[in-house]
Design a protein around this motif. Structure first.
Motif, PDB file in Angstrom:
ATOM      1  N   LYS A 361       4.228  15.683 -37.851  1.00 17.31           N
ATOM      2  CA  LYS A 361       3.591  15.345 -39.117  1.00 17.31           C
ATOM      3  C   LYS A 361       2.096  15.648 -39.090  1.00 17.31           C
ATOM      4  O   LYS A 361       1.542  16.182 -40.066  1.00 17.31           O
ATOM      5  CB  LYS A 361       3.807  13.856 -39.432  1.00 17.31           C
ATOM      6  CG  LYS A 361       3.113  13.392 -40.706  1.00 17.31           C
ATOM      7  CD  LYS A 361       3.387  11.917 -40.986  1.00 17.31           C
ATOM      8  CE  LYS A 361       2.651  11.457 -42.242  1.00 17.31           C
ATOM      9  NZ  LYS A 361       2.902  10.018 -42.533  1.00 17.31           N
ATOM     10  N   TYR A 362       1.422  15.313 -37.992  1.00 16.95           N
ATOM     11  CA  TYR A 362      -0.027  15.482 -37.904  1.00 16.95           C
ATOM     12  C   TYR A 362      -0.420  16.744 -37.144  1.00 16.95           C
ATOM     13  O   TYR A 362      -1.596  16.935 -36.833  1.00 16.95           O
ATOM     14  CB  TYR A 362      -0.656  14.252 -37.245  1.00 16.95           C
ATOM     15  CG  TYR A 362      -0.497  12.991 -38.055  1.00 16.95           C
ATOM     16  CD1 TYR A 362      -1.139  12.840 -39.287  1.00 16.95           C
ATOM     17  CD2 TYR A 362       0.302  11.937 -37.610  1.00 16.95           C
ATOM     18  CE1 TYR A 362      -0.995  11.684 -40.035  1.00 16.95           C
ATOM     19  CE2 TYR A 362       0.454  10.769 -38.348  1.00 16.95           C
ATOM     20  CZ  TYR A 362      -0.194  10.651 -39.563  1.00 16.95           C
ATOM     21  OH  TYR A 362      -0.050   9.506 -40.310  1.00 16.95           O
ATOM     22  N   ASP A 363       0.567  17.589 -36.856  1.00 17.30           N
ATOM     23  CA  ASP A 363       0.312  18.855 -36.155  1.00 17.30           C
ATOM     24  C   ASP A 363      -0.421  18.602 -34.837  1.00 17.30           C
ATOM     25  O   ASP A 363      -1.438  19.238 -34.525  1.00 17.30           O
ATOM     26  CB  ASP A 363      -0.495  19.805 -37.054  1.00 17.30           C
ATOM     27  CG  ASP A 363      -0.470  21.241 -36.537  1.00 17.30           C
ATOM     28  OD1 ASP A 363       0.465  21.587 -35.799  1.00 17.30           O
ATOM     29  OD2 ASP A 363      -1.389  21.998 -36.882  1.00 17.30           O
ATOM     30  N   LYS A 364       0.108  17.676 -34.054  1.00 15.63           N
ATOM     31  CA  LYS A 364      -0.455  17.331 -32.756  1.00 15.63           C
ATOM     32  C   LYS A 364       0.471  17.845 -31.653  1.00 15.63           C
ATOM     33  O   LYS A 364       1.673  18.030 -31.870  1.00 15.63           O
ATOM     34  CB  LYS A 364      -0.601  15.804 -32.625  1.00 15.63           C
ATOM     35  CG  LYS A 364      -1.568  15.177 -33.620  1.00 15.63           C
ATOM     36  CD  LYS A 364      -3.007  15.494 -33.284  1.00 15.63           C
ATOM     37  CE  LYS A 364      -3.971  14.728 -34.186  1.00 15.63           C
ATOM     38  NZ  LYS A 364      -5.387  14.977 -33.823  1.00 15.63           N
ATOM     39  N   PRO A 365      -0.030  18.047 -30.452  1.00 17.52           N
ATOM     40  CA  PRO A 365       0.817  18.521 -29.360  1.00 17.52           C
ATOM     41  C   PRO A 365       1.798  17.448 -28.898  1.00 17.52           C
ATOM     42  O   PRO A 365       1.535  16.251 -29.029  1.00 17.52           O
ATOM     43  CB  PRO A 365      -0.191  18.855 -28.257  1.00 17.52           C
ATOM     44  CG  PRO A 365      -1.388  18.011 -28.558  1.00 17.52           C
ATOM     45  CD  PRO A 365      -1.456  17.928 -30.045  1.00 17.52           C
ATOM     46  N   GLN A 366       2.938  17.880 -28.370  1.00 16.45           N
ATOM     47  CA  GLN A 366       3.915  16.960 -27.803  1.00 16.45           C
ATOM     48  C   GLN A 366       3.426  16.560 -26.407  1.00 16.45           C
ATOM     49  O   GLN A 366       3.400  17.371 -25.485  1.00 16.45           O
ATOM     50  CB  GLN A 366       5.287  17.639 -27.717  1.00 16.45           C
ATOM     51  CG  GLN A 366       5.878  18.043 -29.054  1.00 16.45           C
ATOM     52  CD  GLN A 366       6.428  16.849 -29.829  1.00 16.45           C
ATOM     53  OE1 GLN A 366       6.529  15.738 -29.295  1.00 16.45           O
ATOM     54  NE2 GLN A 366       6.795  17.080 -31.090  1.00 16.45           N
ATOM     55  N   ARG A 367       3.013  15.309 -26.255  1.00 18.68           N
ATOM     56  CA  ARG A 367       2.470  14.840 -24.980  1.00 18.68           C
ATOM     57  C   ARG A 367       3.544  14.107 -24.168  1.00 18.68           C
ATOM     58  O   ARG A 367       4.508  13.586 -24.720  1.00 18.68           O
ATOM     59  CB  ARG A 367       1.289  13.895 -25.219  1.00 18.68           C
ATOM     60  CG  ARG A 367       0.082  14.567 -25.868  1.00 18.68           C
ATOM     61  CD  ARG A 367      -1.065  13.576 -26.020  1.00 18.68           C
ATOM     62  NE  ARG A 367      -2.289  14.239 -26.455  1.00 18.68           N
ATOM     63  CZ  ARG A 367      -2.618  14.441 -27.722  1.00 18.68           C
ATOM     64  NH1 ARG A 367      -1.804  14.044 -28.687  1.00 18.68           N
ATOM     65  NH2 ARG A 367      -3.743  15.063 -28.034  1.00 18.68           N
ATOM     66  N   LYS A 368       3.318  14.028 -22.864  1.00 20.04           N
ATOM     67  CA  LYS A 368       4.226  13.310 -21.978  1.00 20.04           C
ATOM     68  C   LYS A 368       3.920  11.818 -22.027  1.00 20.04           C
ATOM     69  O   LYS A 368       2.775  11.407 -22.242  1.00 20.04           O
ATOM     70  CB  LYS A 368       4.067  13.813 -20.546  1.00 20.04           C
ATOM     71  CG  LYS A 368       4.501  15.252 -20.334  1.00 20.04           C
ATOM     72  CD  LYS A 368       4.327  15.648 -18.878  1.00 20.04           C
ATOM     73  CE  LYS A 368       4.751  17.099 -18.653  1.00 20.04           C
ATOM     74  NZ  LYS A 368       4.563  17.502 -17.229  1.00 20.04           N
ATOM     75  N   LEU A 369       4.953  11.029 -21.814  1.00 21.62           N
ATOM     76  CA  LEU A 369       4.788   9.582 -21.739  1.00 21.62           C
ATOM     77  C   LEU A 369       5.021   9.171 -20.277  1.00 21.62           C
ATOM     78  O   LEU A 369       6.156   9.133 -19.801  1.00 21.62           O
ATOM     79  CB  LEU A 369       5.802   8.887 -22.652  1.00 21.62           C
ATOM     80  CG  LEU A 369       5.623   7.390 -22.880  1.00 21.62           C
ATOM     81  CD1 LEU A 369       4.290   7.107 -23.578  1.00 21.62           C
ATOM     82  CD2 LEU A 369       6.774   6.833 -23.722  1.00 21.62           C
ATOM     83  N   PRO A 370       3.959   8.892 -19.536  1.00 22.50           N
ATOM     84  CA  PRO A 370       4.104   8.569 -18.116  1.00 22.50           C
ATOM     85  C   PRO A 370       5.006   7.355 -17.899  1.00 22.50           C
ATOM     86  O   PRO A 370       5.061   6.441 -18.737  1.00 22.50           O
ATOM     87  CB  PRO A 370       2.665   8.266 -17.677  1.00 22.50           C
ATOM     88  CG  PRO A 370       1.804   8.959 -18.679  1.00 22.50           C
ATOM     89  CD  PRO A 370       2.556   8.877 -19.971  1.00 22.50           C
ATOM     90  N   PRO A 371       5.721   7.322 -16.746  1.00 21.73           N
ATOM     91  CA  PRO A 371       6.631   6.192 -16.466  1.00 21.73           C
ATOM     92  C   PRO A 371       5.956   4.832 -16.538  1.00 21.73           C
ATOM     93  O   PRO A 371       6.551   3.865 -17.025  1.00 21.73           O
ATOM     94  CB  PRO A 371       7.126   6.503 -15.046  1.00 21.73           C
ATOM     95  CG  PRO A 371       6.988   7.977 -14.914  1.00 21.73           C
ATOM     96  CD  PRO A 371       5.774   8.347 -15.703  1.00 21.73           C
ATOM     97  N   MET A 399      -4.623   9.124 -31.913  1.00 16.99           N
ATOM     98  CA  MET A 399      -5.782   8.809 -31.085  1.00 16.99           C
ATOM     99  C   MET A 399      -5.741   9.431 -29.700  1.00 16.99           C
ATOM    100  O   MET A 399      -6.775   9.542 -29.038  1.00 16.99           O
ATOM    101  CB  MET A 399      -5.896   7.279 -30.930  1.00 16.99           C
ATOM    102  CG  MET A 399      -6.029   6.526 -32.250  1.00 16.99           C
ATOM    103  SD  MET A 399      -7.481   7.043 -33.215  1.00 16.99           S
ATOM    104  CE  MET A 399      -8.796   6.520 -32.120  1.00 16.99           C
ATOM    105  N   ALA A 400      -4.579   9.858 -29.231  1.00 14.11           N
ATOM    106  CA  ALA A 400      -4.455  10.319 -27.841  1.00 14.11           C
ATOM    107  C   ALA A 400      -5.230  11.608 -27.595  1.00 14.11           C
ATOM    108  O   ALA A 400      -5.398  12.439 -28.497  1.00 14.11           O
ATOM    109  CB  ALA A 400      -2.979  10.515 -27.496  1.00 14.11           C
ATOM    110  N   GLU A 401      -5.674  11.758 -26.362  1.00 10.82           N
ATOM    111  CA  GLU A 401      -6.329  12.976 -25.912  1.00 10.82           C
ATOM    112  C   GLU A 401      -5.682  13.418 -24.600  1.00 10.82           C
ATOM    113  O   GLU A 401      -5.109  12.608 -23.868  1.00 10.82           O
ATOM    114  CB  GLU A 401      -7.828  12.749 -25.702  1.00 10.82           C
ATOM    115  CG  GLU A 401      -8.576  12.373 -26.977  1.00 10.82           C
ATOM    116  CD  GLU A 401     -10.049  12.097 -26.712  1.00 10.82           C
ATOM    117  OE1 GLU A 401     -10.409  11.938 -25.517  1.00 10.82           O
ATOM    118  OE2 GLU A 401     -10.822  12.034 -27.684  1.00 10.82           O
ATOM    119  N   GLY A 402      -5.799  14.684 -24.269  1.00 15.82           N
ATOM    120  CA  GLY A 402      -5.242  15.177 -23.023  1.00 15.82           C
ATOM    121  C   GLY A 402      -3.762  15.483 -23.139  1.00 15.82           C
ATOM    122  O   GLY A 402      -3.189  15.549 -24.237  1.00 15.82           O
ATOM    123  N   ASP A 403      -3.107  15.639 -21.973  1.00 13.51           N
ATOM    124  CA  ASP A 403      -1.698  16.055 -21.938  1.00 13.51           C
ATOM    125  C   ASP A 403      -0.736  14.876 -21.906  1.00 13.51           C
ATOM    126  O   ASP A 403       0.471  15.054 -22.075  1.00 13.51           O
ATOM    127  CB  ASP A 403      -1.440  16.937 -20.699  1.00 13.51           C
ATOM    128  CG  ASP A 403      -2.246  18.230 -20.737  1.00 13.51           C
ATOM    129  OD1 ASP A 403      -2.526  18.700 -21.864  1.00 13.51           O
ATOM    130  OD2 ASP A 403      -2.602  18.743 -19.659  1.00 13.51           O
TER     131      ASP A 403
END
Length: 472
Positions: A361-371, A399-403
């Motif tokens: 929706k916001y054209d943001k990258p798909q980031r990983k969700l750490p365990p 709000m997220a930044e990075g991978d």
């Protein structure tokens, strides 16, 4: 051929009251008939047009949609089979599917009129007619046309109040599998369903799934939030009203019950319906008819009701808050949705769905969700349930930044115990204390009304009313 068909003594002076409909069109090659019909209908329509040939009508329909059309079936000299009129009827229905067409026929051609009704005509009148019979038939046809158009408009308006994107029923925990089994068993029937569950558990999603799997799914589900509907508008919203029924009723309006005819009506927050209004809903459901505000005659309805509430079974069993006969009418089948804290194994699937949804929706990258972050989210109690998880996921995507996502990307409000009253309190005024608690709950949940209402043990509608009371 002209003939003395009508009793002139039936005419009355034209009323000064504005007619209920705008335009009627009469199509017949006999000028005596068109004149007589025009006089009979003059009190019902602001304007009555008369045409001697089908071509004139078809030209008019390209730009105008009459409230009613009075149509002869034979125009050529000596014709009696009605083929010309039936062909014209087909053209009329193509140009205006909502057209209210009343067929003019002779006594010996009733079978042709019946064929015309099967082809889309609303009714027929046989020559010679009485003026009262003609006026009543045309009035009913015009009213039916308006009702169809109003129903479609109301359905569209009601549907616009609901989310435009379908949210799936997510989760494969044993608790959710039980919910799916109940939905699959209940949906194909016409039994009324009562959905129980805390705020944010997905009661509306379940209602939509029941409707989708039902035999009524050709029509849109109609919804009304009784927690957000003021008492003064309850009857008008649910039952509709006629023109002039009350100050501001400039025209007729059908209510949600009629708009849901042959479909499903979703009554959200049914537990918030005031006790004194509950008998009116019960009467409509038992008698399967509604009486619009200001009307004298009931209108039949065929509605399947799905209701939802965050009230507990114990609260619903309190006769001082909820009529038991209405409860029995609503809970033929009861589905209770588990809170998210009781199906934590579904949290990873929910997070994966909403994080992906908002990233697109916001054209943001798909980031990983750490365990570690995932485990933190699984262990959280989620007082606002799935709705709170959805809001947290949306904020994290923005709000997220990075991978990778971090714990601080997710706002995780917790349930705090209310601080005991102490000497630090400036007042013991109940209104002031209530206002302070509402402000505190709103700030605690970043002014998310749903979460604040859950924190306070209120419904959304009840919290909105208190916010309005205190000017918040």
């Amino acid at each position: 051929m002209s003939c003395p068909l009508f009793n002139i003594g039936q005419w009355r002076y034209k009323s000064s009251v504005k007619p209920p409909f705008s335009l009627a069109v009469i199509v017949d090659d006999d000028p005596d008939i068109t004149l007589a019909a025009k006089l009979a209908l003059r009190d019902l329509f602001e304007k009555v047009e008369t045409f001697g040939s089908p071509a004139e009508l078809l030209t008019l329909l390209k730009d105008t949609s009459p409230d009613a059309i009075l149509l002869d079936l034979n125009f050529q000299r000596g014709a009696t089979d009605g083929r010309e009129g039936l062909g014209l009827l087909g053209q009329i229905m193509e140009l205006d599917p909502d057209a209210a067409v009343v067929i003019i026929t002779a006594h010996g051609a009733v079978s042709i009129a019946v064929e015309a009704i099967k082809a889309g005509a609303s009714d027929f009148v046989a020559k010679p007619w009485s003026n009262e019979r003609l006026a009543a038939t045309v009035r009913s046809a015009a009213a039916l046309r308006h009702s169809r158009i109003d129903a479609r408009t109301e359905r569209g308006r009601a549907t616009e109040l609901l989310p435009s994107t379908e949210t799936p029923l997510l989760g494969h925990s044993p608790a959710m599998e039980r919910v799916r089994v109940l939905i699959e068993r209940a949906a194909p029937t016409d039994a009324n369903v009562l959905i129980l569950g805390e705020n944010g558990t997905g009661k509306e999603i379940v209602a939509r799934e029941i409707h989708r799997l039902s035999r009524r799914n050709a029509q849109p589900m109609i919804s009304i939030d009784l927690g957000a509907t003021s008492e003064s508008l309850f009857e008008s919203e649910l039952f509709g009203h006629v023109k002039g029924a009350f100050t501001g009723a400039a025209g007729e309006r059908i209510g949600r019950l009629k708009a849901a005819d042959h479909s499903t009506l979703f009554l959200d927050e049914i537990g918030n319906l005031p006790l004194h209004l509950q008998p009116k809903l019960l009467t409509a459901l038992e008698q399967r008819e509604v009486v619009p505000v200001g009307a004298n005659r009931p209108t039949p309805i065929d509605v399947r009701v799905v209701a939802a509430t965050n009230a507990s079974p114990e609260q619903l069993a309190d006769e001082k808050k909820f009529r038991q006969d209405l409860l029995f009418r609503l809970n033929t089948i009861e589905i209770e949705l588990p809170p998210l804290r009781d199906r934590r194994e579904d949290i990873p699937d929910l997070l994966d769905h909403y994080l992906s949804l908002y990233a697109r929706k916001y054209d943001k990258p798909q980031r990983k969700l750490p365990p570690g972050v995932l485990q933190m989210l699984i262990e959280h109690d989620w007082p606002g349930n799935v709705r709170a998880l959805r809001h947290a996921s949306e904020r994290a995507v923005i709000m997220a930044e990075g991978d990778e996502y971090r714990a601080e990307d997710f706002p995780l409000p917790t349930r705090h115990r209310a601080a005991p009253l102490s000497a630090e309190s400036d007042t013991l005024n109940l209104d002031q204390l209530e206002k302070q608690m509402i402000e505190r709950a709103l700030r605690m949940h970043h002014f998310n009304v749903s979460l604040a209402a859950s924190e306070l043990g209120l419904s959304r509608g009840a919290l909105y009313r208190r916010m309005e009371k205190h000017g918040l």
